[in-house]
Structures are given as C-alpha cells and as structure tokens.
Design a protein around this motif. Structure first.
Motif, PDB file in Angstrom:
ATOM      1  N   ALA A  12       0.832  -1.207   0.000  1.00 54.76           N
ATOM      2  CA  ALA A  12       0.000   0.000   0.000  1.00 54.76           C
ATOM      3  C   ALA A  12       0.861   1.249   0.000  1.00 54.76           C
ATOM      4  N   ALA A  13       2.035   1.177   0.627  1.00 46.76           N
ATOM      5  CA  ALA A  13       2.941   2.332   0.650  1.00 46.76           C
ATOM      6  C   ALA A  13       3.425   2.679  -0.758  1.00 46.76           C
ATOM      7  N   ASP A  14       3.660   1.631  -1.586  1.00 47.56           N
ATOM      8  CA  ASP A  14       4.071   1.876  -2.961  1.00 47.56           C
ATOM      9  C   ASP A  14       2.969   2.606  -3.740  1.00 47.56           C
ATOM     10  N   VAL A  15       1.751   2.156  -3.551  1.00 48.83           N
ATOM     11  CA  VAL A  15       0.620   2.791  -4.221  1.00 48.83           C
ATOM     12  C   VAL A  15       0.464   4.231  -3.740  1.00 48.83           C
ATOM     13  N   ARG A  17       2.720   6.285  -2.496  1.00 47.48           N
ATOM     14  CA  ARG A  17       3.771   7.160  -3.031  1.00 47.48           C
ATOM     15  C   ARG A  17       3.498   7.527  -4.484  1.00 47.48           C
ATOM     16  N   ARG A  18       3.144   6.527  -5.278  1.00 48.64           N
ATOM     17  CA  ARG A  18       2.910   6.787  -6.702  1.00 48.64           C
ATOM     18  C   ARG A  18       1.686   7.687  -6.913  1.00 48.64           C
ATOM     19  N   ALA A  19       0.642   7.500  -6.079  1.00 49.47           N
ATOM     20  CA  ALA A  19      -0.590   8.281  -6.250  1.00 49.47           C
ATOM     21  C   ALA A  19      -0.543   9.620  -5.525  1.00 49.47           C
ATOM     22  N   GLY A  20       0.466   9.820  -4.664  1.00 56.86           N
ATOM     23  CA  GLY A  20       0.567  11.074  -3.936  1.00 56.86           C
ATOM     24  C   GLY A  20      -0.462  11.231  -2.842  1.00 56.86           C
ATOM     25  N   VAL A  21      -0.797  10.102  -2.185  1.00 58.54           N
ATOM     26  CA  VAL A  21      -1.770  10.139  -1.084  1.00 58.54           C
ATOM     27  C   VAL A  21      -1.190   9.359   0.087  1.00 58.54           C
ATOM     28  N   SER A  22      -1.935   9.310   1.185  1.00 60.18           N
ATOM     29  CA  SER A  22      -1.482   8.562   2.356  1.00 60.18           C
ATOM     30  C   SER A  22      -1.845   7.083   2.224  1.00 60.18           C
ATOM     31  N   ARG A  23      -1.178   6.265   3.030  1.00 58.36           N
ATOM     32  CA  ARG A  23      -1.509   4.834   3.044  1.00 58.36           C
ATOM     33  C   ARG A  23      -2.939   4.616   3.507  1.00 58.36           C
ATOM     34  N   ALA A  24      -3.375   5.441   4.465  1.00 60.48           N
ATOM     35  CA  ALA A  24      -4.751   5.301   4.961  1.00 60.48           C
ATOM     36  C   ALA A  24      -5.753   5.555   3.846  1.00 60.48           C
ATOM     37  N   THR A  25      -5.445   6.543   3.000  1.00 61.87           N
ATOM     38  CA  THR A  25      -6.339   6.835   1.880  1.00 61.87           C
ATOM     39  C   THR A  25      -6.430   5.644   0.931  1.00 61.87           C
ATOM     40  N   VAL A  26      -5.304   5.027   0.638  1.00 59.07           N
ATOM     41  CA  VAL A  26      -5.296   3.838  -0.221  1.00 59.07           C
ATOM     42  C   VAL A  26      -6.148   2.735   0.396  1.00 59.07           C
ATOM     43  N   SER A  27      -5.965   2.513   1.690  1.00 55.95           N
ATOM     44  CA  SER A  27      -6.705   1.464   2.376  1.00 55.95           C
ATOM     45  C   SER A  27      -8.203   1.719   2.322  1.00 55.95           C
ATOM     46  N   HIS A  28      -8.613   2.950   2.626  1.00 55.47           N
ATOM     47  CA  HIS A  28     -10.036   3.271   2.627  1.00 55.47           C
ATOM     48  C   HIS A  28     -10.654   3.097   1.246  1.00 55.47           C
ATOM     49  N   ILE A  29      -9.996   3.577   0.232  1.00 52.78           N
ATOM     50  CA  ILE A  29     -10.555   3.519  -1.117  1.00 52.78           C
ATOM     51  C   ILE A  29     -10.644   2.081  -1.625  1.00 52.78           C
ATOM     52  N   LEU A  30      -9.590   1.301  -1.413  1.00 52.92           N
ATOM     53  CA  LEU A  30      -9.584  -0.067  -1.934  1.00 52.92           C
ATOM     54  C   LEU A  30     -10.479  -0.998  -1.146  1.00 52.92           C
ATOM     55  N   THR A  41      -9.295  11.674  -6.672  1.00 48.71           N
ATOM     56  CA  THR A  41      -8.433  10.884  -5.779  1.00 48.71           C
ATOM     57  C   THR A  41      -8.714   9.399  -5.925  1.00 48.71           C
ATOM     58  N   LYS A  42      -9.987   9.039  -5.962  1.00 51.01           N
ATOM     59  CA  LYS A  42     -10.345   7.633  -6.104  1.00 51.01           C
ATOM     60  C   LYS A  42      -9.843   7.067  -7.432  1.00 51.01           C
ATOM     61  N   ALA A  43     -10.031   7.841  -8.493  1.00 49.83           N
ATOM     62  CA  ALA A  43      -9.585   7.363  -9.811  1.00 49.83           C
ATOM     63  C   ALA A  43      -8.078   7.188  -9.845  1.00 49.83           C
ATOM     64  N   ARG A  44      -7.345   8.092  -9.202  1.00 51.24           N
ATOM     65  CA  ARG A  44      -5.884   8.025  -9.204  1.00 51.24           C
ATOM     66  C   ARG A  44      -5.406   6.800  -8.438  1.00 51.24           C
ATOM     67  N   VAL A  45      -5.987   6.547  -7.280  1.00 50.81           N
ATOM     68  CA  VAL A  45      -5.592   5.381  -6.476  1.00 50.81           C
ATOM     69  C   VAL A  45      -5.907   4.092  -7.215  1.00 50.81           C
ATOM     70  N   LEU A  46      -7.068   4.007  -7.823  1.00 44.38           N
ATOM     71  CA  LEU A  46      -7.448   2.793  -8.547  1.00 44.38           C
ATOM     72  C   LEU A  46      -6.554   2.571  -9.759  1.00 44.38           C
ATOM     73  N   ALA A  47      -6.208   3.654 -10.446  1.00 44.40           N
ATOM     74  CA  ALA A  47      -5.349   3.528 -11.625  1.00 44.40           C
ATOM     75  C   ALA A  47      -3.961   3.052 -11.241  1.00 44.40           C
ATOM     76  N   VAL A  48      -3.391   3.616 -10.173  1.00 49.22           N
ATOM     77  CA  VAL A  48      -2.061   3.198  -9.730  1.00 49.22           C
ATOM     78  C   VAL A  48      -2.099   1.752  -9.233  1.00 49.22           C
ATOM     79  N   SER A  49      -3.158   1.382  -8.516  1.00 50.24           N
ATOM     80  CA  SER A  49      -3.274   0.001  -8.029  1.00 50.24           C
ATOM     81  C   SER A  49      -3.289  -0.982  -9.196  1.00 50.24           C
TER      82      SER A  49
END
Length: 335
Positions: A12-15, A17-30, A41-49
């Motif tokens: 999640a940390a890799d995602v 960093r690439r998306a420019g958000v926090s790990r918590a944000t990645v966790s919540h969205i996914l 933000t959601k689209a960016r996290v999903l695209a990087v994932s």
C-alpha cells in the motif's frame, strides 16, 4: 525480460507514493470506504493500483478484522449427494471478488474439522452437511457464519426439498403403470448427510400415492454390488428411486447385463442429472436440482450476517425459494 534487483510484493505504501496520497487513503478507497474522497483521488488510487497490480494483504485485513477473506466450502469426504462441481462454481460466481473460496473435505472426526476451521478464521463457512448443529453454533459464536441455515430448511414451492425430489422420482417411475417402488441407497459404510432424508422422502412419496412402503437395497457402485442389488429386486414390475446417478448407473448396468427389460420391467430414476447419465444407453432419467438457486440463497444468508464486511447485501441477488421450482425431471430412456 530483466529481473528486478529485489523482487517483492507491491505494498500500500508503494501505491500511496505513486498516487501522492497517504496509506490510509489507499486502504479506505480499496476497501470500499471511499465516500469522503473526491472522484479524482479515487480514480488516481485505482489507476495506480491497477498499474502496479496491487492486492490488499489478507494478513493485514486479518489483523484489523480478526478474520480472513476466505470462504471455506466444507463437504463430507465421501459426499455423493449433490452435484458438487455445479455447487462450487455457483458459490464462486455468487461471491465474485468479495472473497477467496476454497474447498475442504471434512475429517472423519467433526471436532477435528471444527478445530481446523477455527484456526483458519475464515470469513464464512458453507457447509454441505458435515457439521452438527452444535459445531455450527460454535462457529457462529466466533463471528463465523455457517450457511445454509438448516434450521430454516430450503423448500421447493412449500415442500421439503427431499420430499420434492422423491415425489418427482416416484411420479416418474409410475408413468408406465403400477409397480413396486425400491429405494436404492448407499452401503451403510458410507456416511452421507443426505441419505436419511432421501429414504424418508421416498417413503413419504409412496404413502402419498397409496403405495406400500418402499423396499430398500444398499449397494456400492462396484460390479459385485451391482449384481447383488439386482438379485434382491422383487418379482413383477419394479421402479427404482436411486440415491443419485452413480447408484442408478450401477444398477442400470447390472440390469442390462441380466437381460432385464428397461423400462417395461424395470424403471430407474437417478438424482443429480450428471452429464454421463445422458451419454450411456439407455439414457438415464434423473432429477435435476437448481444448485445455483440454492447457493444464491446461502450467499444471501451469508451477506445478511456479514453486512458491509462482505459487501452491500443488495448486490447479492435476492432469492425466495417458494417462488420457483428447484426440482425438475430430466427425461431419459429408463422410464
């Protein structure tokens, strides 16, 4: 193709960093808790994932929720009473990406099976007759739903499922006129949760038709057992309601070898409607049960107990078993 200097799973940390958000944000969205985030933000996290082929760690989820993301399908080791491939495929289709579905055969000792399940801490258990009610209750006490709920027996248009199956069998067996009904079950060495219900259903169907109680023969689906089963049939026209297609095919093979006239002297109806029954000669008449509808009902029960842990309950197709017939005859040449 070059090999990375240090191959490791994407985190999640890799995602983040690439998306420019926090790990918590990645966790919540996914994990579907994304209502407070912008669409960008959601689209960016999903695209990087997707780009990194990231999958949330089951181990991390286990630590947070106290349970895994696995749904365990438990069946008796010698189960011959359902079309297992259809049932297992239907469970996978019903759950989609919500859970990882695995198959486990039960141990001879139910307590050992329960201990293994508790150690695994699955999201839920789908039990096809392996676990006594007391063990199901112990799973529930640990927050692990066990479906289907056998305290709420599945019904076919208001009728108990085993009675519906047996009623269809006996009605089909009698199409060529009155005959002695025989129930062909498994040898006593095989412990199967559906066997008592199948026999009781045929007894009820015979009583409803004003017929004598069915005779019962036991066989193993082996050559010697086939011959013994045929030898124990009464004189005159006979109709065999078989426990399943494997039993039916075994008796059909023996009857043909013995020169018995099928279907005039002997009618046979199996259960499960497996493909091989339609490939033999004469083609086997059998009863088909809509396993996908049954699984949808079990999945609905699971979803209602797990709530948003599994996903939105309305996303699981609602199913009311009294509104449709789950049992039908697949016509062949043995009736």
């Amino acid at each position: 193709m070059s090999v990375p200097d240090r191959a490791r799973p994407v985190t999640a940390a890799d995602v983040a960093r690439r998306a420019g958000v926090s790990r918590a944000t990645v966790s919540h969205i996914l994990n579907g808790r994304d209502a407070r985030f912008t669409d960008d933000t959601k689209a960016r996290v999903l695209a990087v994932s997707a780009e990194l082929d990231y999958r949330p760690s089951p181990a991390g989820r286990n630590l947070v929720t106290g349970r895994g993301d696995t749904v365990v399908v438990v069946v008796p080791t010698l189960l011959l009473g359902i079309n297992l491939p259809d049932a297992f495929e239907a469970i996978i289709e019903s759950l989609g990406s919500r859970a990882n579905v695995v198959l486990r055969f039960a141990d001879a000792d139910p307590e050992s099976t329960l201990a293994a399940l508790l150690k695994l801490r699955p999201l839920a258990v789908v039990d096809f007759g392996s676990l006594p009610t007391s063990q199901r209750d112990r799973l529930a006490a640990q927050g692990i739903p066990c479906v289907p709920d056998y305290r709420r027996p599945l019904r076919n248009r208001g009728e108990e499922m085993q009675d519906a199956i047996a009623g269809a069998q006996v009605s089909e067996l009698l199409k060529r006129g009155p005959r002695r009904i025989v129930y062909a079950g498994l040898s006593g060495r095989r412990m199967d949760p559906f066997e008592p219900g199948r026999l009781a259903g045929v007894e009820h169907a015979c009583a409803a038709a004003g017929l004598p109680a069915p005779l019962r023969i036991e066989i193993e689906p082996k050559a010697a057992a086939q011959r013994r089963g045929i030898e124990h049939l009464p004189d005159g026209p006979v109709g065999i309601a078989a426990y399943n297609d494997t039993v039916a095919i075994a008796l059909l093979t023996a009857a043909r070898s013995a020169g018995i006239d099928i279907p005039n002297q002997l009618t046979i109806v199996g259960m499960d409607a497996i493909d091989v029954g339609q490939l033999i000669s004469p083609r086997l008449t059998s009863v088909a049960v809509d396993m996908r509808a049954i699984v949808r009902d079990a999945t609905r029960q699971m979803s209602s107990q797990l709530g948003d842990i599994l996903g939105v309950e309305d996303d699981i197709e609602s199913y009311e078993p009294t509104e449709q017939s789950l049992v039908k005859i697949i016509s062949g040449e043995t009736t």
